[in-house]
Design a protein around this motif. Structure first.
Motif, PDB file in Angstrom:
ATOM      1  N   ALA A 158       0.753  -1.198  -0.051  1.00  0.00           N
ATOM      2  CA  ALA A 158      -0.105  -0.068  -0.027  1.00  0.00           C
ATOM      3  C   ALA A 158       0.855   1.202  -0.252  1.00  0.00           C
ATOM      4  N   VAL A 159       0.574   2.198  -0.906  1.00  0.00           N
ATOM      5  CA  VAL A 159       1.339   3.666  -0.776  1.00  0.00           C
ATOM      6  C   VAL A 159       0.226   4.602  -0.409  1.00  0.00           C
ATOM      7  N   LEU A 160       0.374   5.212   0.516  1.00  0.00           N
ATOM      8  CA  LEU A 160      -0.410   6.012   1.123  1.00  0.00           C
ATOM      9  C   LEU A 160       0.105   7.493   0.943  1.00  0.00           C
ATOM     10  N   SER A 161      -0.615   8.536   0.538  1.00  0.00           N
ATOM     11  CA  SER A 161       0.007   9.894   0.980  1.00  0.00           C
ATOM     12  C   SER A 161      -1.171  10.894   1.533  1.00  0.00           C
ATOM     13  N   ASP A 162      -0.783  11.557   2.239  1.00  0.00           N
ATOM     14  CA  ASP A 162      -1.708  12.554   3.153  1.00  0.00           C
ATOM     15  C   ASP A 162      -1.051  13.788   3.467  1.00  0.00           C
ATOM     16  N   MET A 163      -1.890  14.809   3.831  1.00  0.00           N
ATOM     17  CA  MET A 163      -1.377  15.960   4.292  1.00  0.00           C
ATOM     18  C   MET A 163      -0.617  15.822   5.216  1.00  0.00           C
ATOM     19  N   HIS A 164       0.428  16.454   5.797  1.00  0.00           N
ATOM     20  CA  HIS A 164       1.458  16.205   7.009  1.00  0.00           C
ATOM     21  C   HIS A 164       0.399  16.690   8.289  1.00  0.00           C
ATOM     22  N   PRO A 165       0.635  16.171   9.519  1.00  0.00           N
ATOM     23  CA  PRO A 165      -0.108  16.762  10.507  1.00  0.00           C
ATOM     24  C   PRO A 165       0.589  18.089  11.029  1.00  0.00           C
ATOM     25  N   VAL A 166       1.659  18.457  10.667  1.00  0.00           N
ATOM     26  CA  VAL A 166       2.217  19.983  10.946  1.00  0.00           C
ATOM     27  C   VAL A 166       1.499  20.628  10.182  1.00  0.00           C
ATOM     28  N   ASN A 167       1.433  20.375   8.622  1.00  0.00           N
ATOM     29  CA  ASN A 167       0.601  21.123   7.828  1.00  0.00           C
ATOM     30  C   ASN A 167      -0.920  21.404   8.145  1.00  0.00           C
ATOM     31  N   THR A 168      -1.665  20.369   8.639  1.00  0.00           N
ATOM     32  CA  THR A 168      -2.845  20.770   8.676  1.00  0.00           C
ATOM     33  C   THR A 168      -3.155  21.616  10.174  1.00  0.00           C
ATOM     34  N   ALA A 169      -2.181  21.399  10.843  1.00  0.00           N
ATOM     35  CA  ALA A 169      -2.195  21.932  12.335  1.00  0.00           C
ATOM     36  C   ALA A 169      -2.002  23.401  12.074  1.00  0.00           C
ATOM     37  N   LEU A 170      -1.209  23.758  11.065  1.00  0.00           N
ATOM     38  CA  LEU A 170      -0.766  25.140  10.969  1.00  0.00           C
ATOM     39  C   LEU A 170      -1.594  25.965   9.886  1.00  0.00           C
ATOM     40  N   GLY A 171      -2.835  25.729   9.533  1.00  0.00           N
ATOM     41  CA  GLY A 171      -3.523  26.407   8.461  1.00  0.00           C
ATOM     42  C   GLY A 171      -3.852  25.663   7.498  1.00  0.00           C
ATOM     43  N   GLY A 172      -3.339  24.514   7.025  1.00  0.00           N
ATOM     44  CA  GLY A 172      -3.525  23.717   5.877  1.00  0.00           C
ATOM     45  C   GLY A 172      -4.857  22.785   6.273  1.00  0.00           C
ATOM     46  N   GLY A 173      -5.233  22.906   7.196  1.00  0.00           N
ATOM     47  CA  GLY A 173      -6.658  22.401   7.666  1.00  0.00           C
ATOM     48  C   GLY A 173      -7.897  23.014   6.654  1.00  0.00           C
ATOM     49  N   VAL A 174      -7.614  24.234   6.301  1.00  0.00           N
ATOM     50  CA  VAL A 174      -8.582  24.977   5.401  1.00  0.00           C
ATOM     51  C   VAL A 174      -7.398  25.220   4.212  1.00  0.00           C
ATOM     52  N   ALA A 175      -7.760  24.253   3.254  1.00  0.00           N
ATOM     53  CA  ALA A 175      -7.095  24.240   2.174  1.00  0.00           C
ATOM     54  C   ALA A 175      -7.973  24.073   1.044  1.00  0.00           C
ATOM     55  N   GLY A 176      -8.218  25.335   0.405  1.00  0.00           N
ATOM     56  CA  GLY A 176      -9.309  25.674  -0.702  1.00  0.00           C
ATOM     57  C   GLY A 176      -8.931  25.320  -2.050  1.00  0.00           C
ATOM     58  N   TRP A 177      -9.619  25.396  -3.172  1.00  0.00           N
ATOM     59  CA  TRP A 177      -9.324  25.348  -4.388  1.00  0.00           C
ATOM     60  C   TRP A 177      -9.549  26.752  -5.182  1.00  0.00           C
ATOM     61  N   PRO A 178      -9.088  26.996  -6.278  1.00  0.00           N
ATOM     62  CA  PRO A 178      -9.115  28.258  -6.798  1.00  0.00           C
ATOM     63  C   PRO A 178     -10.659  28.940  -6.962  1.00  0.00           C
ATOM     64  N   SER A 179     -10.750  30.096  -6.691  1.00  0.00           N
ATOM     65  CA  SER A 179     -11.839  30.584  -6.936  1.00  0.00           C
ATOM     66  C   SER A 179     -11.558  31.906  -7.760  1.00  0.00           C
ATOM     67  N   ASP A 180     -12.600  32.082  -8.825  1.00  0.00           N
ATOM     68  CA  ASP A 180     -12.613  33.366  -9.714  1.00  0.00           C
ATOM     69  C   ASP A 180     -12.512  34.535  -9.275  1.00  0.00           C
ATOM     70  N   ASP A 181     -13.165  34.723  -7.991  1.00  0.00           N
ATOM     71  CA  ASP A 181     -13.171  36.126  -7.469  1.00  0.00           C
ATOM     72  C   ASP A 181     -13.022  35.804  -5.894  1.00  0.00           C
ATOM     73  N   ILE A 182     -11.906  36.360  -5.322  1.00  0.00           N
ATOM     74  CA  ILE A 182     -11.685  35.865  -3.969  1.00  0.00           C
ATOM     75  C   ILE A 182     -12.592  36.625  -2.769  1.00  0.00           C
ATOM     76  N   THR A 183     -13.268  37.627  -3.294  1.00  0.00           N
ATOM     77  CA  THR A 183     -14.335  38.515  -2.497  1.00  0.00           C
ATOM     78  C   THR A 183     -15.661  37.688  -2.498  1.00  0.00           C
ATOM     79  N   LYS A 184     -15.817  36.681  -3.495  1.00  0.00           N
ATOM     80  CA  LYS A 184     -16.948  35.952  -3.412  1.00  0.00           C
ATOM     81  C   LYS A 184     -16.655  34.698  -2.372  1.00  0.00           C
ATOM     82  N   GLY A 185     -15.575  34.442  -2.106  1.00  0.00           N
ATOM     83  CA  GLY A 185     -15.116  33.300  -1.248  1.00  0.00           C
ATOM     84  C   GLY A 185     -14.058  32.219  -1.658  1.00  0.00           C
ATOM     85  N   ILE A 186     -13.545  31.746  -0.841  1.00  0.00           N
ATOM     86  CA  ILE A 186     -12.841  30.479  -0.891  1.00  0.00           C
ATOM     87  C   ILE A 186     -13.532  29.408  -0.400  1.00  0.00           C
ATOM     88  N   PRO A 187     -13.742  28.504  -1.528  1.00  0.00           N
ATOM     89  CA  PRO A 187     -14.520  27.086  -1.073  1.00  0.00           C
ATOM     90  C   PRO A 187     -13.179  26.119  -0.472  1.00  0.00           C
TER      91      PRO A 187
END
Ligand SMILES: C[S@@+](CC[C@H](N)C(=O)[O-])C[C@H]1O[C@@H](n2cnc3c(N)ncnc32)[C@H](O)[C@@H]1O
Length: 289
Positions: free
Chosen positions: A190-219
């Motif tokens: 099994a080859v597993l990859s994941d976000m590192h716990p250090v990354n998720t704990a320091l803001g990477g828990g809210v990692a969104g995808w590109p939005s056309d207009d940032i003022t409409k929001g980051i999903p």
């Protein structure tokens, strides 16, 4: 479908980045943090002015709703994929050909590689919109809708499992690893990859995808944190032994995509450079769990 919107001000985020830069450096190199103090004073003084006053809605989606929205642009530039793919594909290239499961296959990124390597490929995912893209991309593979916690596969039926960038969405690793241990044949990998716990704990828990207009929001879909001991405990219980573990770090490519880098490159570098970004495991099933 569940959505929740919270508003963050750009200035709040910039202060947080400067704070992270401070805590990482203030005791080892206090002088190097002086520019951060100056910048913090300025951000606080100008908090009600643009760009610090920019209000950004953060729109939290559940997994299936989020990946349904993300699917059409998922295969676009993605710093996590750029770090992860060469490592995972290097591991896959060393394995004997057999039956391979791409678990939480998404748009079929690893399913395509496994198929190219000659494996008989099964892909499983919970989001139809991601599976539709995978089916078009890898017509020879068998894609099934299903969940990591209850894989639609027979016991001892696969030689290779990949599971990439998805475990961060499950609250508990144990049932997923039990499923991997169940469907993997003895000696299988099994080859597993994941976000590192250090990354998720320091803001990477809210990692969104590109939005056309940032003022409409980051999903975004929330990235949960699993500590290294959580993975190891779940592997042990499922009869999966660790062959290797790799922790790609924040390098230039990731840093340049950190929000706010364009405005505060030195603070972003001091905050994030060198921190572990991803966690990649190569495991082997040694016997019945
Ligand atoms: C970030 S994408 C990764 C896709 C692919 N593995 C890759 O690395 O390109 C995460 C995928 O995990 C799927 N997923 C999340 N939780 C899942 C679960 N419990 N069972 C099955 N699929 C899941 C999502 O639908 C999504 O397609």
């Amino acid at each position: 479908m569940e959505r929740r919107t919270e508003t963050v001000y750009a200035g709040q985020y910039f202060l947080a980045v400067h704070g992270l830069a401070l805590i990482r450096n203030v005791l080892s190199d206090p002088q190097a943090t002086e520019p951060r103090i100056d910048a913090i004073r300025k951000i606080v003084a100008d908090f009600d002015e643009f760009p610090h006053s920019l209000a950004i809605p953060l729109i939290r989606h559940d997994v299936e709703d989020g990946y349904t929205q993300w699917a059409p642009v998922y295969d676009g530039p993605n710093p996590a994929i750029e770090s992860e793919q060469p490592v995972v594909h290097g591991m896959l290239a060393e394995l004997p050909v057999g039956v391979a499961l791409d678990a939480a296959c998404g748009t079929g990124r690893h399913a395509a590689k496994l198929s190219e390597l000659g494996h008989v490929v099964i892909g499983v995912d919970t989001t139809d919109a991601m599976l539709d893209i995978a089916r078009a991309k890898v017509p020879g593979a068998d894609f099934r809708r299903g969940r990591l916690e209850r894989l639609p596969l027979e016991d001892d039926s696969v030689d290779v499992i990949t599971c990439s960038l998805a475990l961060t969405h499950v609250p508990d690793l144990a049932p997923v690893m039990r499923e991997f241990g169940r469907v993997l044949r003895s000696g299988g990998t099994a080859v597993l990859s994941d976000m590192h716990p250090v990354n998720t704990a320091l803001g990477g828990g809210v990692a969104g995808w590109p939005s056309d207009d940032i003022t409409k929001g980051i999903p975004y879909v929330v990235n949960l944190t699993h500590q290294v001991s959580d993975y190891i405990g779940a592997f042990n219980d499922a009869g999966l032994s660790i062959v290797s573990c790799i922790e790609p770090r924040f390098g230039d490519a990731q840093l340049e995509r950190v929000p706010g880098y364009a405005l505060y490159p030195d603070a972003s570098r001091q905050a994030f450079a060198g921190l572990p970004y991803l966690l990649i495991w190569r495991l082997q099933k040694v016997g019945a769990p």
